[in-house]
Design an enzyme around this catalytic site. Structure first.
Site, PDB file in Angstrom:
ATOM      1  N   LYS A 415       0.850  -1.200   0.000  1.00 45.34           N
ATOM      2  CA  LYS A 415       0.000   0.000   0.000  1.00 45.34           C
ATOM      3  C   LYS A 415       0.886   1.251   0.000  1.00 45.34           C
ATOM      4  O   LYS A 415       2.075   1.171   0.300  1.00 45.34           O
ATOM      5  CB  LYS A 415      -0.897  -0.021   1.236  1.00 45.34           C
ATOM      6  CG  LYS A 415      -0.153  -0.009   2.568  1.00 45.34           C
ATOM      7  CD  LYS A 415      -1.076  -0.352   3.722  1.00 45.34           C
ATOM      8  CE  LYS A 415      -0.321  -0.333   5.051  1.00 45.34           C
ATOM      9  NZ  LYS A 415      -1.142  -0.873   6.134  1.00 45.34           N
ATOM     10  N   ARG A 513     -10.827  -1.032  14.777  1.00 45.78           N
ATOM     11  CA  ARG A 513     -10.779  -0.183  13.585  1.00 45.78           C
ATOM     12  C   ARG A 513     -11.737  -0.777  12.552  1.00 45.78           C
ATOM     13  O   ARG A 513     -12.769  -0.216  12.266  1.00 45.78           O
ATOM     14  CB  ARG A 513      -9.349  -0.117  13.056  1.00 45.78           C
ATOM     15  CG  ARG A 513      -9.166   0.830  11.890  1.00 45.78           C
ATOM     16  CD  ARG A 513      -7.710   0.984  11.470  1.00 45.78           C
ATOM     17  NE  ARG A 513      -7.133  -0.253  10.946  1.00 45.78           N
ATOM     18  CZ  ARG A 513      -5.888  -0.355  10.467  1.00 45.78           C
ATOM     19  NH1 ARG A 513      -5.086   0.705  10.465  1.00 45.78           N
ATOM     20  NH2 ARG A 513      -5.432  -1.506  10.014  1.00 45.78           N
ATOM     21  N   HIS A 541      -6.172  -8.013  12.925  1.00 46.02           N
ATOM     22  CA  HIS A 541      -4.954  -7.207  12.943  1.00 46.02           C
ATOM     23  C   HIS A 541      -4.562  -6.974  14.392  1.00 46.02           C
ATOM     24  O   HIS A 541      -5.402  -6.611  15.214  1.00 46.02           O
ATOM     25  CB  HIS A 541      -5.232  -5.879  12.225  1.00 46.02           C
ATOM     26  CG  HIS A 541      -3.992  -5.146  11.811  1.00 46.02           C
ATOM     27  ND1 HIS A 541      -2.865  -5.775  11.331  1.00 46.02           N
ATOM     28  CD2 HIS A 541      -3.706  -3.810  11.795  1.00 46.02           C
ATOM     29  CE1 HIS A 541      -1.941  -4.873  11.031  1.00 46.02           C
ATOM     30  NE2 HIS A 541      -2.430  -3.679  11.304  1.00 46.02           N
ATOM     31  N   ARG A 600       1.019 -10.872   6.582  1.00 42.06           N
ATOM     32  CA  ARG A 600       1.053  -9.610   5.809  1.00 42.06           C
ATOM     33  C   ARG A 600       2.241  -8.767   6.237  1.00 42.06           C
ATOM     34  O   ARG A 600       2.215  -8.145   7.300  1.00 42.06           O
ATOM     35  CB  ARG A 600      -0.233  -8.826   6.060  1.00 42.06           C
ATOM     36  CG  ARG A 600      -1.515  -9.614   5.858  1.00 42.06           C
ATOM     37  CD  ARG A 600      -2.740  -8.752   6.150  1.00 42.06           C
ATOM     38  NE  ARG A 600      -2.749  -8.195   7.498  1.00 42.06           N
ATOM     39  CZ  ARG A 600      -3.377  -8.750   8.524  1.00 42.06           C
ATOM     40  NH1 ARG A 600      -4.059  -9.875   8.385  1.00 42.06           N
ATOM     41  NH2 ARG A 600      -3.327  -8.179   9.705  1.00 42.06           N
ATOM     42  N   TYR A 646      13.719  31.130   7.454  1.00 46.00           N
ATOM     43  CA  TYR A 646      12.453  31.667   7.964  1.00 46.00           C
ATOM     44  C   TYR A 646      12.493  31.796   9.478  1.00 46.00           C
ATOM     45  O   TYR A 646      13.063  30.945  10.182  1.00 46.00           O
ATOM     46  CB  TYR A 646      11.305  30.739   7.594  1.00 46.00           C
ATOM     47  CG  TYR A 646      10.916  30.805   6.136  1.00 46.00           C
ATOM     48  CD1 TYR A 646      10.510  32.008   5.563  1.00 46.00           C
ATOM     49  CD2 TYR A 646      10.952  29.665   5.350  1.00 46.00           C
ATOM     50  CE1 TYR A 646      10.150  32.054   4.223  1.00 46.00           C
ATOM     51  CE2 TYR A 646      10.590  29.700   4.015  1.00 46.00           C
ATOM     52  CZ  TYR A 646      10.191  30.912   3.462  1.00 46.00           C
ATOM     53  OH  TYR A 646       9.837  30.958   2.144  1.00 46.00           O
ATOM     54  N   CYS A 694      12.237  24.400   4.768  1.00 44.80           N
ATOM     55  CA  CYS A 694      11.235  25.099   3.952  1.00 44.80           C
ATOM     56  C   CYS A 694      10.462  24.085   3.108  1.00 44.80           C
ATOM     57  O   CYS A 694      10.702  22.881   3.185  1.00 44.80           O
ATOM     58  CB  CYS A 694      11.889  26.110   3.030  1.00 44.80           C
ATOM     59  SG  CYS A 694      13.209  27.051   3.780  1.00 44.80           S
ATOM     60  N   ASP A 696      10.649  23.576  -0.112  1.00 47.05           N
ATOM     61  CA  ASP A 696      11.445  22.921  -1.155  1.00 47.05           C
ATOM     62  C   ASP A 696      12.931  22.933  -0.880  1.00 47.05           C
ATOM     63  O   ASP A 696      13.707  22.429  -1.692  1.00 47.05           O
ATOM     64  CB  ASP A 696      11.225  23.630  -2.501  1.00 47.05           C
ATOM     65  CG  ASP A 696       9.820  24.139  -2.635  1.00 47.05           C
ATOM     66  OD1 ASP A 696       8.929  23.299  -2.807  1.00 47.05           O
ATOM     67  OD2 ASP A 696       9.617  25.367  -2.525  1.00 47.05           O
TER      68      ASP A 696
HETATM   69  C1  LIG Z   1      -0.410  -1.803   6.796  1.00 45.06           C
HETATM   70  C2  LIG Z   1      -0.935  -3.092   7.236  1.00 45.06           C
HETATM   71  C3  LIG Z   1      -0.080  -4.202   7.370  1.00 45.06           C
HETATM   72  C4  LIG Z   1       1.399  -4.100   7.225  1.00 45.06           C
HETATM   73  O1  LIG Z   1       1.949  -3.643   8.438  1.00 45.06           O
HETATM   74  P1  LIG Z   1       3.514  -3.599   8.681  1.00 45.06           P
HETATM   75  O2  LIG Z   1       3.651  -3.302  10.109  1.00 45.06           O
HETATM   76  O3  LIG Z   1       4.067  -2.526   7.827  1.00 45.06           O
HETATM   77  O4  LIG Z   1       4.044  -4.925   8.314  1.00 45.06           O
HETATM   78  C5  LIG Z   1      -0.654  -5.412   7.680  1.00 45.06           C
HETATM   79  N1  LIG Z   1      -1.976  -5.533   7.861  1.00 45.06           N
HETATM   80  C6  LIG Z   1      -2.819  -4.483   7.768  1.00 45.06           C
HETATM   81  C7  LIG Z   1      -4.265  -4.710   8.002  1.00 45.06           C
HETATM   82  C8  LIG Z   1      -2.329  -3.231   7.464  1.00 45.06           C
HETATM   83  O5  LIG Z   1      -3.148  -2.207   7.385  1.00 45.06           O
END
Ligand SMILES: *Cc1c(COP(=O)(O)O)cnc(C)c1O
Length: 755
Positions: A415, A513, A541, A600, A646, A694, A696
C-alpha cells in the site's frame, strides 16, 4: 545517528562492499591468468588447453578492467560530472595502481636482469621504454600500465559525452581486434597491411591501454548506471556469446588468421553478460577474496620461476613441469599459500585498516544502497532521489518467509506505493522470489496493479464503497469485508452486477478499527453465507505486536486467542474457515509459529524495524531497501550574529558554513527535523539541520565538515560510508514512525532502482 544498531549499520568501503559475486570471481580470474601462464591442459590435449587458456581465460583481464570501471565510472559521468568523492576515488586508483606497478617492477627487476631484457637498453632505449610502459616490465604486468593509460583515456573521452566515448572505445577495440586475433584477415588488404605494420611496429601488439582497456572500463561504468538484465537473460546471453566466441576462436585458429589470441570480436558481449550475472549477486562482500586475488595475480610468475628452479635439482621436472595439470596446481597452491602467508604477516604488522584496505563487512551489515556514488543514470541532473535496492526487498522477503510456519504464504503489503518504494517495481521484484499475494489500501491501488499485470492474490485492506464490487470482481481483486453492513452492501452490489466478489472477512479482536466482532461467531457465519461473496480469507490485525510490556503482551495474547476461538467455533458449526491471517511485520518477527494461511508484511519487507534499537530475532537480518539522497546546491558562509532562514530560527555563533539542499517538506523531509533535530550525511559525516526546513529547500551546518562543494552527494536517509541515518532513527527524531516517513516521500522524489 547511530552505530549501535549493528544490524542496520553500514559497512565501510561501501562502494565495493556488497558484491560477493564480483569478489569471488576476482579470485577465479586471478587463477585463470595463472592458467594462461602455465597451460594446465597442454600435456593432455592441445585443443582443450586452447579452449581453456586462449578462450575462457580471456575473460580475466577484461573482468578486472570492468570492475574498475563499475566502481570508478558509475553511470559514465559526462564532462565535469564527477563529484568530489568520485574524483578522490579516481585519484586513489591512479596512485595505488602506479604504486603497485612500481612494487611489482622492483619485485621482477632481478628476473628481468637475469633474463637479459635490458641487456641492450643503452643501444635501444626506445625498445626498453616501450617494454616497460606498454608491456609493463614483465609478461603479466602489462595490465597495470594498461589500466592507468586506459582510465586516463576514458576520462578524456567522457568529456565528449557518454555515447561518443563508448563509440570511440569500441572503434579502438575494433582496431585492436584486427591487430590481434583477426590480424590475418586485415592484412589481406594492402592499405590495412601498411597500417598494421606501422602500428604493430610501434606498439608490438594491440592488447594494451590504448586499444584494449578503454572499452572494458567504460562498459563496467555503463553497467553500473543501468538496471542489469534479469538473471535468466544474462545466463542465456552468456551461454550464447561464449559459444559464439569459442566458435570464433576455433575458426580463426583453423584459418591461421591469429597473430595473437587475446582480443575477440565477441569478447565484449561475453563480458557484458558475465559481469551482469556476477554483479546481480548482492549481499555481504568478500574483501578477503579481493586481497588474495591481487596477490595471486602479482606473485604467480614468481612461483612459476621457483617451481621450475626447484623441479630440476629435485629430479621432479617430469612431474612438476612436464605434467601440465600438476604444474598448474603446484603453481596455484604455491601462489595461494604465499599470498595467504603475506596477508597474515601484513595483518600482524598493520592490525586493522593497515594499507588502506577495507575491513571485512560482517554478513548483513552492509546497509544498502550504501554508496551514493553508485546512483545510476544522469545523476548530475538529479535534484533529489530515492535509491531503492530491489534485491534488498527480495532478501527481506526470503528472511521473512523463513520465519513462517509450514503452508503460510507471505502477503507483501505494498500500500501507499509500497511505503514509498514503488508498488509496481516491488511487486515485480517479488514475483520471482515466490511471493504471489499482495495487499494494498485502496481499490484504486489494486486496480492499477492488476491492470499493469500483477497476478496472484490482490487484497484491498481498506473500506471500498460497495458500488465498486462489480469492477473489483471483474479484475479478480479481493476486498476486505469491513463489518456486517459493509459485507451485506458488497454482496448486494455484486448481485446487482451479476457476479460474485471475493472477500477477506475482517475480524475485530480488539483494535476496533475494522472488523466484525470476534466473539460473535453467528454474525460471522451469516456473512460467510452471503450468496454473492466468496470468502477467500478471514483476518484480524494485532495492534501492539511489537511491545514487550506485560500489559501489551497480555493484550496481544488475548487478540490471538479470540481469533482462534472464532475459527474453532466456525469449525464446530460445520463451516470450514477460510484461509486465516493475523500477523503483520512485527507479528511475523515476534509471534512465530501461529498457524495461518497468509502473513502480511509491510515495513519489514523494506528492511526497516519499527523503532530505533529494536532487536530482531536471532539469525534474522533485514536490509534497508531505500536511501534518500540529494546534492548540495550552494555553500555559503555567514558571519557570527547573522541569522538564516524563515523566522530567523538559526543564528550563527561563529563563522558558519551553510550548505543549501534542494529538499523540503513537500518532498517528505519532515519539518519537525528543523533546527538541529535532524541531520544529514555528507561524505560520511553528519551535518545538523540549520534553521527551519522550507517547502522545497533546507540548510545544514557544514562548518565542522571537511570542505563541501556544490554537487556533493547528501544522504537524508540511509548509509553513506561508515555512517548511517536509518529510517527508524530519522523518524524518531521527527517524532514519527518510519512507516509515515517513508510513505510520505514526495512525488518529486525520483525513484532510482538498483538491481
Ligand atoms: C499496513 C498493514 C499491514 C502491514 O503492516 P507492517 O507493520 O508494515 O508490516 C498489515 N496488515 C494491515 C491490516 C495493514 O493495514
Amino acid at each position: 545517528m547511530s552505530k549501535k544498531n549493528a544490524i542496520f549499520r553500514a559497512g565501510d568501503a561501501p562502494a565495493r562492499a556488497g558484491y560477493p559475486g564480483l569478489d569471488r570471481f576476482r579470485l577465479a580470474a586471478a587463477l585463470l591468468v595463472a592458467a594462461i601462464h602455465t597451460s594446465p591442459l597442454l600435456s593432455l590435449d592441445g585443443t582443450a588447453d586452447f579452449l581453456l587458456t586462449r578462450v575462457a581465460a580471456r575473460v580475466a583481464v577484461p573482468f578486472f578492467l570492468m570492475t574498475s570501471g563499475f566502481f570508478l565510472l558509475p553511470g559514465l559521468p559526462a564532462r565535469g560530472g564527477f563529484t568530489s568523492r568520485q574524483r578522490q576515488a579516481l585519484g586513489r586508483f591512479f596512485r595505488r595502481t602506479a604504486l603497485l606497478w612500481g612494487t611489482a617492477l622492483a619485485l621482477y627487476l632481478p628476473l628481468n636482469l637475469y633474463g637479459g631484457k635490458f641487456a641492450n637498453a643503452a643501444a635501444d632505449p626506445g625498445a626498453a621504454a616501450r617494454y616497460l610502459l606498454l608491456e609493463g616490465g614483465f609478461y603479466h604486468l602489462w595490465y597495470l600500465p594498461a589500466a592507468l593509460l586506459g582510465m586516463a583515456l576514458c576520462l578524456g573521452l567522457l568529456r565528449l559525452g557518454r555515447a561518443p566515448a563508448l563509440g570511440a572505445a569500441a572503434a579502438l577495440y575494433l582496431i585492436g581486434v584486427f591487430g590481434d586475433s583477426w590480424w590475418g584477415a586485415a592484412v589481406q588488404l594492402p592499405p590495412l597491411r601498411a597500417f598494421y605494420d606501422g602500428l604493430l611496429g610501434f606498439f608490438g601488439e594491440t592488447r594494451n591501454g590504448l586499444f584494449f582497456a578503454p572499452l572494458f572500463l567504460l562498459l563496467g561504468g555503463w553497467l553500473a548506471g543501468r538496471r542489469l538484465p534479469p538473471r535468466r537473460v544474462a545466463a542465456a546471453g552468456l551461454a550464447l556469446s561464449l559459444g559464439g566466441m569459442t566458435a570464433e576462436a576455433l575458426a580463426l585458429r583453423q584459418l591461421e588468421l591469429q597473430r595473437r589470441d587475446t582480443m575477440y570480436l565477441l569478447l565484449p558481449a561475453v563480458m557484458f553478460f558475465l559481469f551482469s550475472l556476477l554483479a546481480r549477486r548482492r549481499g555481504a562482500g568478500r574483501p578477503g577474496f579481493r586481497r588474495l586475488s591481487m596477490l595471486v595475480y602479482l606473485l604467480h610468475p614468481l612461483v612459476i620461476v621457483a617451481v621450475r628452479g626447484l623441479a630440476r635439482p629435485l629430479g621432479l621436472w617430469w612431474l612438476l613441469v612436464d605434467c601440465s595439470p600438476v604444474h598448474y596446481l603446484t603453481v596455484v597452491c604455491g601462489s595461494l599459500l604465499l599470498a595467504a602467508a603475506l596477508l597474515l604477516l601484513w595483518d600482524k604488522l598493520f592490525p586493522r585498516g593497515g594499507g588502506g584496505r577495507a575491513r571485512p563487512v560482517p554478513p548483513g551489515n552492509e546497509a544498502l544502497p550504501a554508496s551514493p556514488a553508485r546512483a545510476p543514470g544522469p545523476r548530475q541532473a538529479r535534484r533529489l532521489w530515492a535509491e531503492i535496492s530491489l534485491s534488498a526487498v527480495q532478501e527481506n522477503a526470503a528472511a521473512l518467509q523463513a520465519l513462517l510456519p509450514q503452508g503460510c504464504r507471505l502477503m507483501a503489503v505494498v500500500k501507499a506505493d509500497a511505503y514509498g518504494h514503488g508498488d509496481l517495481e516491488v511487486c515485480r521484484a517479488l514475483a520471482p522470489a515466490g511471493v504471489d499475494a499482495f495487499a494494498v489500501a485502496t481499490a484504486d491501488e489494486a486496480v492499477r496493479l492488476r491492470l499493469q499485470g500483477i497476478p496472484g492474490e490482490l487484497l484491498v485492506l481498506g473500506v471500498t464503497p460497495a458500488c465498486r464490487a462489480g469492477e473489483l470482481a471483474a479484475l479478480d481483486i479481493a476486498q476486505t469485508a469491513a463489518d456486517p453492513d459493509h459485507a451485506r452492501a458488497l454482496s448486494a452490489a455484486a448481485a446487482a452486477a451479476g457476479t460474485v466478489l471475493r472477500v477477506h472477512l475482517a475480524v475485530d479482536t480488539g483494535m476496533h478499527r475494522l472488523g466484525t466482532a470476534a466473539d460473535d461467531p453467528s454474525a460471522v457465519e451469516e456473512l460467510l453465507r452471503l450468496p454473492h461473496l466468496q470468502a477467500a480469507g478471514i483476518y484480524t490485525h494485532l495492534c501492539v505486536p511489537e511491545s514487550e510490556e506485560p500489559e501489551d503482551l497480555a493484550f496481544t495474547k488475548g487478540q490471538i486467542a479470540r481469533f482462534y476461538r472464532l475459527l474453532e467455533a466456525l469449525q464446530r458449526d460445520g463451516l470450514a474457515p477460510p484461509p486465516a491471517h493475523l500477523l503483520s511485520s512485527e507479528g511475523i518477527l515476534r509471534w512465530q509459529g501461529l498457524p495461518c494461511a497468509f502473513a502480511r508484511a509491510g515495513l519489514a519487507l523494506y528492511g526497516v524495524p519499527s523503532a530505533p534499537g529494536e532487536q530482531l530475532p536471532a539469525g534474522v537480518t533485514l536490509r534497508p531497501a531505500l536511501a534518500l539522497r540529494t546534492r548540495v546546491a550552494l555553500v555559503r558562509t555567514i558571519a557570527p550574529g547573522e541569522s538564516a532562514g524563515y523566522g530567523r530560527a538559526f543564528t550563527a555563533a561563529r563563522p558558519t558554513r551553510l550548505a543549501v539542499l534542494p529538499a523540503g517538506y513537500t518532498d517528505g523531509v519532515p519539518r519537525s527535523l528543523s533546527c538541529g533535530r535532524g541531520q544529514v550525511l555528507i561524505g560520511g559525516r553528519a551535518a545538523p539541520v540549520a534553521g527551519r526546513i522550507c517547502m522545497d529547500q533546507m540548510t545544514v551546518d557544514v562548518t565542522d565538515l571537511p570542505p563541501v562543494s556544490p554537487g556533493d552527494t547528501v544522504t537524508l536517509i540511509g548509509a553513506d560510508g561508515d555512517a548511517c541515518l536509518p529510517a527508524q532513527e530519522v523518524a524518531a527524531a521527527a517524532g514519527t514512525i518510519p512507516n509515515e516517513l517513508l510513505s510520505r516521500l514526495g512525488a518529486r522524489v525520483e525513484r532510482v532502482y538498483l538491481p
